[in-house]
Design a protein around this motif. Sequence first.
Motif, PDB file in Angstrom:
ATOM      1  N   CYS A  35       0.960  -1.310   0.112  1.00  0.00           N
ATOM      2  CA  CYS A  35      -0.035  -0.034   0.099  1.00  0.00           C
ATOM      3  C   CYS A  35       0.822   1.219  -0.035  1.00  0.00           C
ATOM      4  O   CYS A  35       1.858   1.173   0.689  1.00  0.00           O
ATOM      5  CB  CYS A  35      -0.952   0.002   1.188  1.00  0.00           C
ATOM      6  SG  CYS A  35      -2.024   1.385   1.470  1.00  0.00           S
ATOM      7  N   TYR A  57      -2.532  -1.727  -2.785  1.00  0.00           N
ATOM      8  CA  TYR A  57      -3.675  -0.670  -2.544  1.00  0.00           C
ATOM      9  C   TYR A  57      -3.010   0.993  -2.426  1.00  0.00           C
ATOM     10  O   TYR A  57      -1.868   0.885  -2.131  1.00  0.00           O
ATOM     11  CB  TYR A  57      -4.224  -0.993  -1.062  1.00  0.00           C
ATOM     12  CG  TYR A  57      -4.888  -2.525  -0.963  1.00  0.00           C
ATOM     13  CD1 TYR A  57      -6.295  -2.551  -1.555  1.00  0.00           C
ATOM     14  CD2 TYR A  57      -4.037  -3.571  -0.808  1.00  0.00           C
ATOM     15  CE1 TYR A  57      -6.872  -3.704  -1.216  1.00  0.00           C
ATOM     16  CE2 TYR A  57      -4.685  -4.674  -0.869  1.00  0.00           C
ATOM     17  CZ  TYR A  57      -6.153  -4.863  -1.123  1.00  0.00           C
ATOM     18  OH  TYR A  57      -6.756  -6.125  -0.998  1.00  0.00           O
ATOM     19  N   TYR A  60      -5.267   2.372   3.001  1.00  0.00           N
ATOM     20  CA  TYR A  60      -4.571   1.599   3.971  1.00  0.00           C
ATOM     21  C   TYR A  60      -5.958   0.896   4.610  1.00  0.00           C
ATOM     22  O   TYR A  60      -5.822  -0.381   4.813  1.00  0.00           O
ATOM     23  CB  TYR A  60      -3.844   2.296   5.036  1.00  0.00           C
ATOM     24  CG  TYR A  60      -4.586   3.159   6.083  1.00  0.00           C
ATOM     25  CD1 TYR A  60      -5.185   2.711   7.155  1.00  0.00           C
ATOM     26  CD2 TYR A  60      -4.622   4.479   5.701  1.00  0.00           C
ATOM     27  CE1 TYR A  60      -6.130   3.629   7.718  1.00  0.00           C
ATOM     28  CE2 TYR A  60      -5.262   5.372   6.412  1.00  0.00           C
ATOM     29  CZ  TYR A  60      -5.889   4.998   7.591  1.00  0.00           C
ATOM     30  OH  TYR A  60      -6.624   5.813   8.196  1.00  0.00           O
TER      31      TYR A  60
END
Length: 352
Positions: A35, A57, A60
């Motif tokens: 992320c 991602y 988060y």
Amino acid sequence: MKNKIRMGVIGLGQISDTHINGIVDSHGGEVVALCDVDEIRLEEYSHKLNINDNMCYRNYKEMIDDKNVDAVSICTPNDTHYDIARYAIEKNKPFALEKPITLNREQAKILCDMCYSKNVNHMVCFSYRFKSAARYARHLVQSGFIGKIRHVYGSYYQSWANSKEIPLYWRFNRSKSGSGTLGDIGCHMIDLISFIVGDITEVSGDSGTFIESRREQDGDKMLPVDVDDYFNALIKLDDNISGTVTSSRFAYGRGNYQSLEIYGEKGALKYNLEKEDTLEMCYSDVMARGCHFVEVTIPDEFKMSQMQQFINIINGKGDGLAGNLKDGYINQVILDTMLQSDKERKWMKINY
């Protein structure tokens, strides 16, 4: 026990490499998700680690919510630690959190209380607790080998900030970092002293800033630096132990240099770290008369990697020596008190 702990790494800045490499080298852990808000960096790391796009991602919360992620490492700038760790706690997701854990003691107390009330597995990354020389020094001190401790002197020096050409990124901005050198590297030495010797009870701080403005990261405008370039403190510990903590990011010629000297009534220890960690001892009257210190061999039982320990904690096999949120809260209180002491120019007691 799970065959593999599926780890997600939040934040792909420089410190994330330490986490990622530690997970890859561990027994029982693997990196399955990444992320970061920077798409270019996210793509670079996903290719390097062969992570599928659906496990990459920019948010988060989405990573923490993913049931295919068992635990997360939080490697983001300091001002984001509180929100991310709090969300992980709310979702009962085990987490490893970089230091300092928050920007102030109030946030640290909230995280600590929440985490222990929900009993979420976690670790705070006071990484030098995993140097075998530091662990052995702790054993020798707490076993009474060098007798009653009288002095402890800790130093942590780097030189990377010495150049005026380095732009003003988040480590030079108090709203994002909380402090400068003190919170960046000084907190490690404070933790090492607490870990090896005991509780710091009183401090008197002094700091300064050498380069008072730096160029903005994406332009030519000069912006003020509002954090400390160096921080020094006199300290007192329980049992009438006195000492110092000194830290600087302007120590010319130093890369990642640490020194911790501990003097007792029956002996002395010197922990040192630059490229490798070592421990020297002086432990007899004959050695003392000759001012003679010898480097000692560290027993294998004191060797442990940080991310392996986090995997062990998740599996219920931690050794109890890793940093946790209680340690992080104590550290944050000391940081805040040192900053206040410097501002008021006086000794201040540590009130937890």
